[in-house]
Write a protein that holds these residues in place. Structure first.
Motif, PDB file in Angstrom:
ATOM      1  N   GLY A 157      -4.079   8.001   2.442  1.00 16.52           N
ATOM      2  CA  GLY A 157      -4.686   7.807   3.750  1.00 16.52           C
ATOM      3  C   GLY A 157      -4.964   6.359   4.104  1.00 16.52           C
ATOM      4  N   GLU A 158      -5.727   6.179   5.162  1.00 16.76           N
ATOM      5  CA  GLU A 158      -6.009   4.840   5.681  1.00 16.76           C
ATOM      6  C   GLU A 158      -6.721   3.946   4.668  1.00 16.76           C
ATOM      7  OE1 GLU A 158      -8.451   2.738   9.380  1.00 16.76           O
ATOM      8  OE2 GLU A 158      -7.813   4.823   9.532  1.00 16.76           O
ATOM      9  N   PRO A 159      -7.804   4.426   3.992  1.00 15.75           N
ATOM     10  CA  PRO A 159      -8.469   3.542   3.024  1.00 15.75           C
ATOM     11  C   PRO A 159      -7.534   3.066   1.920  1.00 15.75           C
ATOM     12  CG  PRO A 159      -9.851   5.435   3.537  1.00 15.75           C
ATOM     13  CD  PRO A 159      -8.508   5.709   4.135  1.00 15.75           C
ATOM     14  N   PHE A 160      -6.661   3.961   1.452  1.00 19.07           N
ATOM     15  CA  PHE A 160      -5.701   3.578   0.412  1.00 19.07           C
ATOM     16  C   PHE A 160      -4.799   2.454   0.909  1.00 19.07           C
ATOM     17  CE2 PHE A 160      -1.799   3.616  -1.955  1.00 19.07           C
ATOM     18  CZ  PHE A 160      -2.143   3.982  -3.244  1.00 19.07           C
ATOM     19  N   HIS A 161      -4.266   2.618   2.114  1.00 21.82           N
ATOM     20  CA  HIS A 161      -3.355   1.613   2.649  1.00 21.82           C
ATOM     21  C   HIS A 161      -4.044   0.268   2.875  1.00 21.82           C
ATOM     22  CE1 HIS A 161      -0.506   4.909   3.246  1.00 21.82           C
ATOM     23  NE2 HIS A 161       0.410   3.971   3.414  1.00 21.82           N
ATOM     24  N   ILE A 162      -5.266   0.289   3.349  1.00 25.51           N
ATOM     25  CA  ILE A 162      -6.008  -0.960   3.552  1.00 25.51           C
ATOM     26  C   ILE A 162      -6.211  -1.686   2.227  1.00 25.51           C
ATOM     27  CG2 ILE A 162      -8.263  -1.917   4.172  1.00 25.51           C
ATOM     28  CD1 ILE A 162      -8.399   0.217   6.393  1.00 25.51           C
ATOM     29  N   GLN A 163      -6.644  -0.953   1.207  1.00 27.99           N
ATOM     30  CA  GLN A 163      -6.888  -1.576  -0.098  1.00 27.99           C
ATOM     31  C   GLN A 163      -5.575  -2.061  -0.727  1.00 27.99           C
ATOM     32  OE1 GLN A 163      -9.401   0.711  -2.719  1.00 27.99           O
ATOM     33  NE2 GLN A 163      -8.967  -0.604  -4.492  1.00 27.99           N
ATOM     34  N   GLN A 195      -0.746  -3.715   9.412  1.00 26.73           N
ATOM     35  CA  GLN A 195      -0.513  -4.985  10.108  1.00 26.73           C
ATOM     36  C   GLN A 195      -1.834  -5.682  10.427  1.00 26.73           C
ATOM     37  OE1 GLN A 195       2.098  -3.241  13.228  1.00 26.73           O
ATOM     38  NE2 GLN A 195       3.523  -4.886  12.737  1.00 26.73           N
ATOM     39  N   ALA A 196      -2.803  -4.903  10.886  1.00 26.56           N
ATOM     40  CA  ALA A 196      -4.114  -5.476  11.207  1.00 26.56           C
ATOM     41  C   ALA A 196      -4.805  -5.992   9.949  1.00 26.56           C
ATOM     42  CB  ALA A 196      -4.989  -4.434  11.903  1.00 26.56           C
ATOM     43  N   THR A 197      -4.673  -5.255   8.855  1.00 23.75           N
ATOM     44  CA  THR A 197      -5.272  -5.678   7.585  1.00 23.75           C
ATOM     45  C   THR A 197      -4.673  -6.991   7.123  1.00 23.75           C
ATOM     46  OG1 THR A 197      -5.662  -3.372   6.926  1.00 23.75           O
ATOM     47  CG2 THR A 197      -5.656  -5.031   5.174  1.00 23.75           C
ATOM     48  N   ALA A 198      -3.356  -7.096   7.181  1.00 19.74           N
ATOM     49  CA  ALA A 198      -2.691  -8.330   6.765  1.00 19.74           C
ATOM     50  C   ALA A 198      -3.082  -9.504   7.662  1.00 19.74           C
ATOM     51  CB  ALA A 198      -1.170  -8.128   6.780  1.00 19.74           C
ATOM     52  N   TYR A 203      -2.030 -13.269   7.209  1.00 18.59           N
ATOM     53  CA  TYR A 203      -0.602 -13.015   7.089  1.00 18.59           C
ATOM     54  C   TYR A 203      -0.037 -12.580   8.429  1.00 18.59           C
ATOM     55  CZ  TYR A 203      -0.673 -13.187   1.972  1.00 18.59           C
ATOM     56  OH  TYR A 203      -0.780 -13.599   0.671  1.00 18.59           O
ATOM     57  N   GLY A 204       1.031 -13.233   8.867  1.00 17.76           N
ATOM     58  CA  GLY A 204       1.742 -12.768  10.037  1.00 17.76           C
ATOM     59  C   GLY A 204       2.664 -11.618   9.656  1.00 17.76           C
ATOM     60  N   SER A 205       2.996 -10.752  10.607  1.00 17.40           N
ATOM     61  CA  SER A 205       3.865  -9.616  10.305  1.00 17.40           C
ATOM     62  C   SER A 205       5.075  -9.606  11.211  1.00 17.40           C
ATOM     63  CB  SER A 205       3.099  -8.296  10.426  1.00 17.40           C
ATOM     64  OG  SER A 205       2.711  -8.049  11.756  1.00 17.40           O
ATOM     65  N   GLU A 206       6.149  -9.027  10.696  1.00 16.53           N
ATOM     66  CA  GLU A 206       7.402  -8.939  11.432  1.00 16.53           C
ATOM     67  C   GLU A 206       8.130  -7.677  10.994  1.00 16.53           C
ATOM     68  OE1 GLU A 206      11.333 -11.791  12.262  1.00 16.53           O
ATOM     69  OE2 GLU A 206       9.946 -12.246  10.619  1.00 16.53           O
ATOM     70  N   ILE A 207       8.749  -6.995  11.946  1.00 11.91           N
ATOM     71  CA  ILE A 207       9.570  -5.825  11.644  1.00 11.91           C
ATOM     72  C   ILE A 207      11.025  -6.207  11.862  1.00 11.91           C
ATOM     73  CG2 ILE A 207      10.186  -3.486  12.355  1.00 11.91           C
ATOM     74  CD1 ILE A 207       7.243  -3.052  13.085  1.00 11.91           C
ATOM     75  N   GLN A 220      14.410  -0.037   9.072  1.00 12.87           N
ATOM     76  CA  GLN A 220      13.552  -1.188   9.345  1.00 12.87           C
ATOM     77  C   GLN A 220      12.612  -1.443   8.174  1.00 12.87           C
ATOM     78  OE1 GLN A 220      11.712   0.227  13.035  1.00 12.87           O
ATOM     79  NE2 GLN A 220      12.799  -1.371  14.151  1.00 12.87           N
ATOM     80  N   MET A 221      12.341  -2.723   7.950  1.00 13.06           N
ATOM     81  CA  MET A 221      11.326  -3.085   6.957  1.00 13.06           C
ATOM     82  C   MET A 221      10.237  -3.913   7.635  1.00 13.06           C
ATOM     83  SD  MET A 221      12.634  -6.220   4.596  1.00 13.06           S
ATOM     84  CE  MET A 221      13.459  -7.662   5.276  1.00 13.06           C
ATOM     85  N   LEU A 222       9.077  -3.893   7.025  1.00  7.54           N
ATOM     86  CA  LEU A 222       7.925  -4.666   7.480  1.00  7.54           C
ATOM     87  C   LEU A 222       7.742  -5.836   6.527  1.00  7.54           C
ATOM     88  CD1 LEU A 222       5.347  -4.966   9.264  1.00  7.54           C
ATOM     89  CD2 LEU A 222       4.203  -3.417   7.652  1.00  7.54           C
ATOM     90  N   ILE A 223       7.572  -7.015   7.101  1.00  9.30           N
ATOM     91  CA  ILE A 223       7.352  -8.230   6.304  1.00  9.30           C
ATOM     92  C   ILE A 223       6.008  -8.841   6.653  1.00  9.30           C
ATOM     93  CG2 ILE A 223       8.204 -10.524   5.694  1.00  9.30           C
ATOM     94  CD1 ILE A 223      10.939  -9.721   6.593  1.00  9.30           C
ATOM     95  N   PHE A 224       5.243  -9.199   5.632  1.00  4.24           N
ATOM     96  CA  PHE A 224       4.038 -10.000   5.808  1.00  4.24           C
ATOM     97  C   PHE A 224       4.296 -11.351   5.146  1.00  4.24           C
ATOM     98  CE2 PHE A 224       1.771  -5.731   5.305  1.00  4.24           C
ATOM     99  CZ  PHE A 224       1.715  -5.513   6.677  1.00  4.24           C
TER     100      PHE A 224
END
Length: 228
Positions: A157-163, A195-198, A203-207, A220-224
């Protein structure tokens, strides 16, 4: 770490797939790389043979070769059966059939198994969760997450992803995540969250679109990257 091996479905990918999933360049290969949640992928084994520096982390590495191999065998047929039941969810281009995919995946996992004992002794396979990585700040140039973060949206869930993002951004100057879809092929609900956490961590983000698509729409990949 207390993980139950019978709750894990091992499924490993190879260097060629990693190269396309993460749009890895030759310059990227020269970097210090972390493969987080790597499972039985052969990426670390193949990169090591080529003289590159990769450390793979996964809680399942607390188990031995025989136990992991047995779990691969125990789950393999069920995975292939599920693929056969959902053929329209995948792009059968580079991989032409579930049976072909099984051969490719099994070859990668066998290469991992051959490397695992020596690699664990050498320190390139580390027993660790993405929530608590045993490395100093900025230890890695690049951290990769393949078919793990964002994908298991219901289970994680969300807490896992944030951490997880906080920890990956702590240990690496750049983070790449693939794919951006859930297991069922829907856009991950945690994309904007990570993205908001990074961003909060500088960290900037890009897809980016990448030259790999097996799951339909999963190209697609996500880059920080740490902002200068």
């Amino acid at each position: 770490m207390g993980i139950q091996l019978d709750s894990v479905v091992p499924w490993g990918r190879c260097l060629e797939e990693y190269t396309r999933m993460f749009a890895l360049t030759e310059a990227d290969r020269q970097r210090q790389i972390l493969d987080c949640g790597a499972g039985p992928a052969s990426f670390t084994a193949e990169m090591t043979q080529l003289g590159h520096s990769v450390i793979a982390c996964d809680p399942i590495y607390e188990f031995g070769v025989a136990a992991i191999a047995n779990r691969i065998q125990a789950t393999y047929e069920n995975i292939i059966t599920q693929l056969q039941q959902h053929l329209n969810s995948y792009v059968w281009r580079d991989i032409t059939s579930p049976e072909h995919l099984g051969k490719v995946r099994m070859a990668a996992m066998q290469q991992f198994l051959l490397d695992f004992s020596a690699g664990k002794a050498a320190g390139r396979y580390r027993v660790a969760s993405v929530l608590q990585l045993p490395f100093e700040d900025n230890y890695f140039d690049l951290a990769l997450s393949s078919h793990f973060l964002l994908m298991y949206a219901t289970q994680l869930g969300e807490p896992f992803h944030i951490q997880a993002i906080q920890e990956l951004c702590r240990v690496a100057r750049e983070v790449r995540i693939f794919p951006l879809l859930t297991v069922s092929g829907e856009p991950s609900p945690w994309l904007t969250v990570v993205q908001a956490t990074a961003a909060q961590l500088g960290y900037g983000s890009e897809i980016l679109e990448v030259p790999y698509e097996f799951q339909k729409g999963g190209n697609q990949m996500l880059i920080f990257r740490i902002s200068s």
